[in-house]
Design an enzyme around this catalytic site. Structure first.
Site, PDB file in Angstrom:
ATOM      1  N   SER A  34      -1.658   6.965   1.355  1.00  0.00           N
ATOM      2  CA  SER A  34      -1.120   6.086   0.315  1.00  0.00           C
ATOM      3  C   SER A  34      -0.648   6.909  -0.879  1.00  0.00           C
ATOM      4  CB  SER A  34      -2.199   5.100  -0.133  1.00  0.00           C
ATOM      5  OG  SER A  34      -1.802   4.398  -1.302  1.00  0.00           O
ATOM      6  N   LYS A  43      -8.340   6.539   0.951  1.00  0.00           N
ATOM      7  CA  LYS A  43      -7.159   7.271   1.398  1.00  0.00           C
ATOM      8  C   LYS A  43      -7.161   8.710   0.871  1.00  0.00           C
ATOM      9  CE  LYS A  43      -4.995   4.213   3.947  1.00  0.00           C
ATOM     10  NZ  LYS A  43      -4.688   4.430   5.376  1.00  0.00           N
ATOM     11  N   TYR A  69      -9.747   1.198  -1.910  1.00  0.00           N
ATOM     12  CA  TYR A  69      -8.708   1.584  -0.946  1.00  0.00           C
ATOM     13  C   TYR A  69      -8.161   2.969  -1.252  1.00  0.00           C
ATOM     14  CZ  TYR A  69      -4.182   1.580   1.460  1.00  0.00           C
ATOM     15  OH  TYR A  69      -3.096   1.914   2.237  1.00  0.00           O
TER      16      TYR A  69
END
Length: 275
Positions: free
Chosen positions: A150, A195, A191
């Site tokens: 990401s 990542k 999140y």
């Protein structure tokens, strides 16, 4: 059992960016044997029907393998099935992932549960699957291993507000406690942290497989209007997200060798992503 077509396994290939990767590969002049990994095989079958309907002249072939990143039994069965069908794996695209920050902010998940689920799906499950798949990758002539990361995972850019997205996710809230998330779509803290962990995992696989000739990348596809996080594509577009097809084409370019000079890096379509 063996095929002259490159065998490509895409986890989470039934929806979102995964489906766009399937579309991009299927639209290519090069023929692939595309395996869609998904938790519910019927959704993979539906995705294949969609792609075949859109691209009736595709030279690629398709199949579905049940694959659930939180189940070792499922992952073991998936790799065993691919080995039985093809005997090797040319490309593994670790695309499947999830964000649980929205559920945390809404109160439907507790802190530990949301963070554990984020790392279990995005890091631990991906590590297990990759480890199981390596013997099949080593049987390929030009094996490629891709991890979908990401743009929010870069540590360097956590101090930046150079773009609207960075301004939103890096903004500091007002003093006081508890902190309230911005209305609608708060920073994806769990999140993006997972990542960042995935990026380190990619670097480890680059080290481990360096002398085996496996090309490894972390792919940062950009801010895309997918269903990730349950926010909704339209809301994401309002925030500046791009059409997911752009990410699919980018991943296809990596599979086809257009970023071989950037092996071992986290890459964006137009640059190497800073760590």
């Amino acid at each position: 059992m063996s095929s002259s077509k490159d065998i490509v396994f895409i986890t989470g290939g039934n929806t979102g960016l995964g489906l766009e990767i399937v579309r991009a590969l299927a639209a290519s002049a090069k023929a692939y044997n595309i395996i869609i990994g998904c938790r519910t095989p019927s959704t993979g079958d539906a995705a294949i029907d969609t792609v075949k309907g859109e691209l009736p002249d595709t030279a690629s072939s398709f199949s579905v393998v049940q694959c659930d990143l939180v189940s070792d039994e499922s992952l073991e069965a998936a790799i065993q099935r691919i080995g039985e069908m093809h005997g090797r794996l040319d490309v593994l695209i670790n695309n499947a992932g999830s964000s649980f920050d929205g559920e945390l902010q809404q109160g439907s998940l507790g802190i530990r549960e949301a963070w554990n689920k984020s790392w279990d799906v995005n890091v631990s499950g991906t590590q297990v699957l990759t480890t199981l798949a390596v013997p099949l990758l080593l049987k390929a002539e030009n094996p490629r291993l891709l991890f979908l990361t990401s743009g929010t995972a870069t540590l360097t850019e956590t101090e930046s507000t150079a773009t609207p997205t960075l301004s939103r996710i890096n903004a500091s809230p007002a003093a006081g406690w508890p902190k309230s998330a911005p209305a609608g779509f708060g920073p994806p803290t769990a999140y993006r942290s997972s990542k960042t962990g995935l990026n380190m995992m990619m670097r480890e696989w680059t080290r481990i497989l360096k002398n085996d000739g496996v090309k490894v990348w972390a792919i940062s596809p950009g801010f895309l209007a997918t269903g990730l996080g349950g926010v909704g594509a339209e809301k994401l577009k309002q925030l500046g997200a791009l059409d997911p097809s752009e990410g699919g084409k980018f991943v296809r370019d990596v599979v086809q060798g257009k970023r071989d000079q950037d092996v071992g890096k986290a890459i964006r379509a137009n640059m190497i992503q800073p760590w």
